[in-house]
Design a protein around this motif. Structure first.
Motif, PDB file in Angstrom:
ATOM      1  N   ASN A 199       0.781  -1.245  -0.098  1.00  0.00           N
ATOM      2  CA  ASN A 199      -0.132  -0.222  -0.017  1.00  0.00           C
ATOM      3  C   ASN A 199       0.823   1.441  -0.065  1.00  0.00           C
ATOM      4  OD1 ASN A 199      -2.310  -1.364  -0.050  1.00  0.00           O
ATOM      5  ND2 ASN A 199      -2.620  -1.335   2.070  1.00  0.00           N
ATOM      6  N   HIS A 200       1.968   1.146   0.845  1.00  0.00           N
ATOM      7  CA  HIS A 200       2.951   2.273   0.788  1.00  0.00           C
ATOM      8  C   HIS A 200       3.526   2.663  -0.778  1.00  0.00           C
ATOM      9  CE1 HIS A 200       5.422   5.427   2.374  1.00  0.00           C
ATOM     10  NE2 HIS A 200       6.567   4.734   1.964  1.00  0.00           N
ATOM     11  N   ALA A 201       3.963   1.586  -1.355  1.00  0.00           N
ATOM     12  CA  ALA A 201       4.420   1.663  -2.712  1.00  0.00           C
ATOM     13  C   ALA A 201       3.483   2.310  -3.625  1.00  0.00           C
ATOM     14  CB  ALA A 201       5.094   0.146  -2.925  1.00  0.00           C
ATOM     15  N   ALA A 202       2.177   1.871  -3.590  1.00  0.00           N
ATOM     16  CA  ALA A 202       1.302   2.031  -4.459  1.00  0.00           C
ATOM     17  C   ALA A 202       1.060   3.972  -4.212  1.00  0.00           C
ATOM     18  CB  ALA A 202      -0.164   1.382  -4.266  1.00  0.00           C
ATOM     19  N   THR A 203       1.095   4.239  -3.066  1.00  0.00           N
ATOM     20  CA  THR A 203       0.931   5.620  -2.507  1.00  0.00           C
ATOM     21  C   THR A 203       2.049   6.357  -2.966  1.00  0.00           C
ATOM     22  OG1 THR A 203      -0.524   4.903  -0.688  1.00  0.00           O
ATOM     23  CG2 THR A 203       0.481   7.069  -0.474  1.00  0.00           C
ATOM     24  N   ALA A 204       3.261   5.840  -2.817  1.00  0.00           N
ATOM     25  CA  ALA A 204       4.355   6.780  -3.306  1.00  0.00           C
ATOM     26  C   ALA A 204       4.390   6.798  -4.897  1.00  0.00           C
ATOM     27  CB  ALA A 204       5.617   5.928  -2.871  1.00  0.00           C
ATOM     28  N   VAL A 205       3.775   5.797  -5.401  1.00  0.00           N
ATOM     29  CA  VAL A 205       3.975   5.848  -7.110  1.00  0.00           C
ATOM     30  C   VAL A 205       2.920   6.862  -7.446  1.00  0.00           C
ATOM     31  CG1 VAL A 205       3.443   4.456  -9.029  1.00  0.00           C
ATOM     32  CG2 VAL A 205       4.789   3.378  -7.389  1.00  0.00           C
ATOM     33  N   SER A 206       1.660   6.824  -6.823  1.00  0.00           N
ATOM     34  CA  SER A 206       0.794   7.819  -6.957  1.00  0.00           C
ATOM     35  C   SER A 206       1.333   9.372  -6.843  1.00  0.00           C
ATOM     36  CB  SER A 206      -0.401   7.528  -6.273  1.00  0.00           C
ATOM     37  OG  SER A 206      -1.146   6.559  -6.375  1.00  0.00           O
ATOM     38  N   PHE A 207       2.052   9.571  -5.851  1.00  0.00           N
ATOM     39  CA  PHE A 207       2.394  10.722  -5.444  1.00  0.00           C
ATOM     40  C   PHE A 207       3.563  11.275  -6.718  1.00  0.00           C
ATOM     41  CE2 PHE A 207       5.405  13.851  -3.460  1.00  0.00           C
ATOM     42  CZ  PHE A 207       4.422  14.776  -3.319  1.00  0.00           C
ATOM     43  N   LYS A 208       4.349  10.241  -7.128  1.00  0.00           N
ATOM     44  CA  LYS A 208       5.285  10.594  -8.205  1.00  0.00           C
ATOM     45  C   LYS A 208       4.689  10.810  -9.417  1.00  0.00           C
ATOM     46  CE  LYS A 208       8.989   7.545  -6.369  1.00  0.00           C
ATOM     47  NZ  LYS A 208       9.754   6.404  -6.679  1.00  0.00           N
TER      48      LYS A 208
END
Length: 129
Positions: A5-14
């Motif tokens: 979930n954290h990786a998906a959020t980071a990718v979304s922010f990127k």
């Protein structure tokens, strides 16, 4: 929060940053292209009609001093007095309106998606107890 979930959020922010940066870069290119077009047009006017025509053109453009917001509006509606005003105005719209607006909308979508996941997670935990 799991790593997934954290990786998906980071990718979304990127992704949000990339979209906003691309729109801002397109806007900057348009503004610089408008400046180059204006300079080229002034040079062509100087070569074709002489210094008096260039001075008259510059006096006409200088007599219509607008605020930044009015310049953006006038240039896009076709009422700009300078040759390169349209390209510059569209570029400024990209930089100061489209890029922040797209970032705000993507952040809102991301926030609503995270909120929806949290609500679904709470409902699953509530049903389990």
């Amino acid at each position: 929060m799991s790593n997934r979930n954290h990786a998906a959020t980071a990718v979304s922010f990127k992704f949000i940053l990339i979209v906003a940066a691309v729109l801002a870069a397109i806007g900057c290119i348009l503004v610089f292209s408008g400046c180059a077009f204006e300079a080229q047009s002034q040079l062509n006017l100087l070569r074709a009609s002489g210094l008096a025509a260039l001075d008259a053109y510059l006096a006409h453009v200088d007599s219509h001093q607008l605020s930044f917001a009015a310049f953006m509006l006038e240039s896009v509606t076709g009422h700009g007095y300078a040759y390169g005003a349209f390209l510059q105005g569209v570029g400024f719209w990209f930089v100061f309106v489209l890029a922040p607006l797209s970032a705000a909308l993507l952040i809102a979508v991301r926030w609503l998606g995270a909120r929806e996941r949290n609500v679904n997670l709470r409902l699953r935990f509530a049903a389990a107890h």
